[in-house]
Design a protein around this motif. Sequence first.
Motif, mmCIF file in Angstrom:
data_model
loop_
_atom_site.group_PDB
_atom_site.id
_atom_site.type_symbol
_atom_site.label_atom_id
_atom_site.label_comp_id
_atom_site.label_asym_id
_atom_site.label_seq_id
_atom_site.Cartn_x
_atom_site.Cartn_y
_atom_site.Cartn_z
ATOM 1 N N VAL A 123 0.978 -1.317 0.144
ATOM 2 C CA VAL A 123 -0.033 0.202 0.238
ATOM 3 C C VAL A 123 1.029 1.435 0.186
ATOM 4 C CG1 VAL A 123 -1.733 1.128 1.246
ATOM 5 C CG2 VAL A 123 -1.517 -1.360 1.569
ATOM 6 N N PRO A 124 0.567 2.176 -0.796
ATOM 7 C CA PRO A 124 1.127 3.634 -0.733
ATOM 8 C C PRO A 124 1.081 4.249 0.870
ATOM 9 C CG PRO A 124 -0.268 3.441 -2.605
ATOM 10 C CD PRO A 124 -0.579 2.310 -1.728
ATOM 11 N N VAL A 125 2.439 4.653 1.143
ATOM 12 C CA VAL A 125 2.493 4.954 2.621
ATOM 13 C C VAL A 125 1.186 5.880 2.976
ATOM 14 C CG1 VAL A 125 3.753 6.444 4.240
ATOM 15 C CG2 VAL A 125 4.659 5.202 2.604
ATOM 16 N N GLU A 126 0.894 6.953 1.924
ATOM 17 C CA GLU A 126 0.000 8.069 2.102
ATOM 18 C C GLU A 126 -1.517 7.331 2.247
ATOM 19 O OE1 GLU A 126 1.873 8.094 -0.405
ATOM 20 O OE2 GLU A 126 0.775 8.466 -2.215
ATOM 21 N N ASP A 127 -1.644 6.268 1.741
ATOM 22 C CA ASP A 127 -3.024 5.478 1.852
ATOM 23 C C ASP A 127 -3.328 4.564 3.150
ATOM 24 O OD1 ASP A 127 -3.382 6.754 -0.370
ATOM 25 O OD2 ASP A 127 -3.360 5.100 -1.755
ATOM 26 N N LEU A 128 -2.058 4.422 3.861
ATOM 27 C CA LEU A 128 -1.936 3.350 4.860
ATOM 28 C C LEU A 128 -2.905 3.669 6.091
ATOM 29 C CD1 LEU A 128 -0.362 0.969 6.284
ATOM 30 C CD2 LEU A 128 1.019 2.603 7.376
ATOM 31 N N THR A 129 -3.099 4.604 6.208
ATOM 32 C CA THR A 129 -4.210 4.850 7.580
ATOM 33 C C THR A 129 -5.516 4.255 6.890
ATOM 34 O OG1 THR A 129 -2.859 6.835 7.878
ATOM 35 C CG2 THR A 129 -4.847 6.554 9.237
ATOM 36 N N GLU A 130 -6.032 4.967 5.819
ATOM 37 C CA GLU A 130 -7.350 4.678 5.172
ATOM 38 C C GLU A 130 -7.640 3.193 5.106
ATOM 39 O OE1 GLU A 130 -8.364 6.963 1.798
ATOM 40 O OE2 GLU A 130 -10.277 6.008 1.724
ATOM 41 N N PHE A 131 -6.353 2.409 4.417
ATOM 42 C CA PHE A 131 -6.537 1.343 4.246
ATOM 43 C C PHE A 131 -6.870 0.346 5.489
ATOM 44 C CE2 PHE A 131 -4.712 -3.115 3.782
ATOM 45 C CZ PHE A 131 -5.019 -3.490 2.401
ATOM 46 N N LEU A 132 -5.957 0.549 6.626
ATOM 47 C CA LEU A 132 -6.069 -0.096 7.936
ATOM 48 C C LEU A 132 -7.525 0.243 8.459
ATOM 49 C CD1 LEU A 132 -2.625 0.562 9.411
ATOM 50 C CD2 LEU A 132 -3.475 -1.650 8.399
ATOM 51 N N ILE A 133 -7.740 1.467 8.512
ATOM 52 C CA ILE A 133 -9.161 1.655 9.211
ATOM 53 C C ILE A 133 -10.225 0.845 8.498
ATOM 54 C CG2 ILE A 133 -11.015 3.292 9.576
ATOM 55 C CD1 ILE A 133 -8.758 5.382 9.985
ATOM 56 N N ASN A 134 -10.280 1.005 6.893
ATOM 57 C CA ASN A 134 -11.313 0.111 6.472
ATOM 58 C C ASN A 134 -10.982 -1.309 6.670
ATOM 59 O OD1 ASN A 134 -12.301 2.198 4.996
ATOM 60 N ND2 ASN A 134 -11.152 2.056 3.337
ATOM 61 N N ALA A 135 -9.903 -1.947 6.752
ATOM 62 C CA ALA A 135 -9.582 -3.176 7.098
ATOM 63 C C ALA A 135 -10.002 -3.667 8.511
ATOM 64 C CB ALA A 135 -8.259 -3.624 6.860
ATOM 65 N N MET A 136 -9.934 -2.688 9.375
ATOM 66 C CA MET A 136 -10.311 -2.943 10.896
ATOM 67 C C MET A 136 -11.865 -2.880 11.010
ATOM 68 S SD MET A 136 -7.571 -3.404 12.750
ATOM 69 C CE MET A 136 -8.600 -3.307 14.293
ATOM 70 N N VAL A 137 -12.496 -2.288 10.174
ATOM 71 C CA VAL A 137 -13.982 -1.989 10.158
ATOM 72 C C VAL A 137 -14.522 -3.243 9.777
ATOM 73 C CG1 VAL A 137 -16.061 -0.996 9.333
ATOM 74 C CG2 VAL A 137 -14.110 0.397 10.294
ATOM 75 N N ALA A 138 -13.963 -3.892 8.517
ATOM 76 C CA ALA A 138 -14.490 -5.136 7.798
ATOM 77 C C ALA A 138 -14.032 -6.248 8.626
ATOM 78 C CB ALA A 138 -13.612 -5.278 6.685
ATOM 79 N N THR A 139 -12.702 -6.164 9.550
ATOM 80 C CA THR A 139 -12.491 -7.299 10.269
ATOM 81 C C THR A 139 -13.566 -7.200 11.563
ATOM 82 O OG1 THR A 139 -10.112 -6.912 9.998
ATOM 83 C CG2 THR A 139 -10.586 -8.117 11.924
ATOM 84 N N ALA A 140 -13.672 -6.194 12.101
ATOM 85 C CA ALA A 140 -14.772 -6.397 13.283
ATOM 86 C C ALA A 140 -15.936 -6.570 12.631
ATOM 87 C CB ALA A 140 -14.729 -4.861 13.844
ATOM 88 N N ALA A 141 -16.536 -6.263 11.689
ATOM 89 C CA ALA A 141 -17.856 -6.952 10.973
ATOM 90 C C ALA A 141 -17.789 -8.379 10.860
ATOM 91 C CB ALA A 141 -18.102 -6.156 9.798
ATOM 92 N N GLY A 142 -16.585 -8.744 10.290
ATOM 93 C CA GLY A 142 -16.515 -10.093 10.051
ATOM 94 C C GLY A 142 -16.426 -11.024 11.290
ATOM 95 N N ALA A 143 -15.727 -10.341 12.335
ATOM 96 C CA ALA A 143 -15.720 -11.130 13.746
ATOM 97 C C ALA A 143 -17.202 -11.435 14.416
ATOM 98 C CB ALA A 143 -14.866 -10.425 14.804
ATOM 99 N N ASP A 144 -17.976 -10.504 14.148
ATOM 100 C CA ASP A 144 -19.620 -10.467 14.766
ATOM 101 C C ASP A 144 -20.346 -11.696 14.479
ATOM 102 O OD1 ASP A 144 -18.953 -8.225 16.034
ATOM 103 O OD2 ASP A 144 -19.963 -6.996 14.599
#
Length: 446
Positions: free
Chosen positions: A425-446
């Motif tokens: 991932v490009p450094v400048e997109d890292l935060t957005e990428f991780l936040i989206n991934a974390m949200v998707a992870t949390a949704a998947g874990a439910d």
Amino acid sequence: MTEQKKKLEKLSGVKGMNDILPQDAALWEFFESTVKSMLRAYGYQQIRTPIVEPTQLFTRGIGEVTDIVEKEMYSFTDALNGEHLTLRPENTAAVVRASIEHNLLYDSPKRLWYIGPMFRHERPQRGRYRQFYQVGVEALGFTGPDTDAEIIMMCQRLWDDLGLSGIRLELNSLGQPKERAAHRKELIAYLEQHVDVLDEESTRRLYTNPLRVLDTKNSAMQEIAQNAPKLVDFLGPESLAHFDGVQRLLKANNIPFKINPRLVRGLDYYNLTVFEWVTDKLGAQGTVAGGGRYDPLIEQLGGKATAACGWAMGVERILELLKEEDLVPAPEGTDIYVVHQGEAAEQAFVIAERLRDTGLDVILHCSPDGTPASFKSQMKKADASGAAFAVVLGENELAQGMVGVKPLRSASVESTGQKNEQATVPVEDLTEFLINAMVATAAGAD
Ligand code: ATP
Ligand code: MG
């Protein structure tokens, strides 16, 4: 030289006082957050008082002839000014002291709660320690049976919120001091007829605190305790109406209880309602909470006569129950573990801070000896940390403005949509990428 080389002796903590280790942190946090949200639901406000109080507070507030004051207090004289001080063995007296001292009750009644360590010099065993935690509530300035019933129901709600079952409620009324005095006279006369059966402790208490003789755990004395004159038979109409009011509200809310005429509680200051919550799952230390009304106490400690009731709960005993019933929550992993090498170290430090700015929880890899560890060993640490993702900072990738993101948990793997593989991932997109991934992870874990 030889003196210096001698291995220093290992130090241990004080007997009966426990360290609460990281492996139990999730359990404590689960309990504390559950209890806090229950207390909020009833409008209780927290109060924090000192651990050390003047000894006199407890001798006056708890009573000279109680177990606590007779033999369980850690009392000492302040070497600098000669003051008599005690590590608090319970917190009701201190909450009352603080309420009087700061005039908390001047405008309206108060619903207060506390949590913290208490100290009693007892024989340490399972569920009985010399430093232990209590959560407690004190409802100051409410006279009616509805408050007694409400504080009892708060416990039931907590058991439900924690997922605990099988904790039974025992209830009694101690009436008013006058009624107790009449009962006491008959009780002493009755016990005097049975002195041959009384054990040493009960003989000692015969004239000082005969009610406590009924609370005996001595099996040889059960029969005389059972047949002793019952306090409830000495209660006047007002006390009976109060007791009845509490019972009616409990029944209306489907809270089962048993009336235990021998329930007297250890402390001196109770009147009317007393109760205990008891379980069979903890052996001899089965009482997880106890409380009741203590209308005389505030005046006894120098305040204006004010009604009061409350309870205190033994936190360790409840945590033991949660373990017993397999209700221990899984520890929460961190969101991100940052691994890095060589020249990337400084940038890793900066990136970790930027990620934390967005609210992500981040562990930055740090070698214990300062020498960089291999990627492989860093990835092992990342995995063991429980983090959802590793952010991988390699010198070459960084030079091109790119970072790696590797999902570490099965839920996080699915969230990125790319198997168990590292995304670049490009450094400048890292935060957005991780936040989206974390949200998707949390949704998947439910
Ligand atoms: P016990 O009869 O077990 O000695 P108590 O009547 O002395 O209890 P309280 O003063 O009413 O206890 O305290 C309220 C709660 O605090 C108890 O019901 C228990 O859960 C807990 N507790 C009391 N003493 C200890 C201790 N030494 N270690 C751990 N928990 C304790
Ligand atoms: Mg005790």
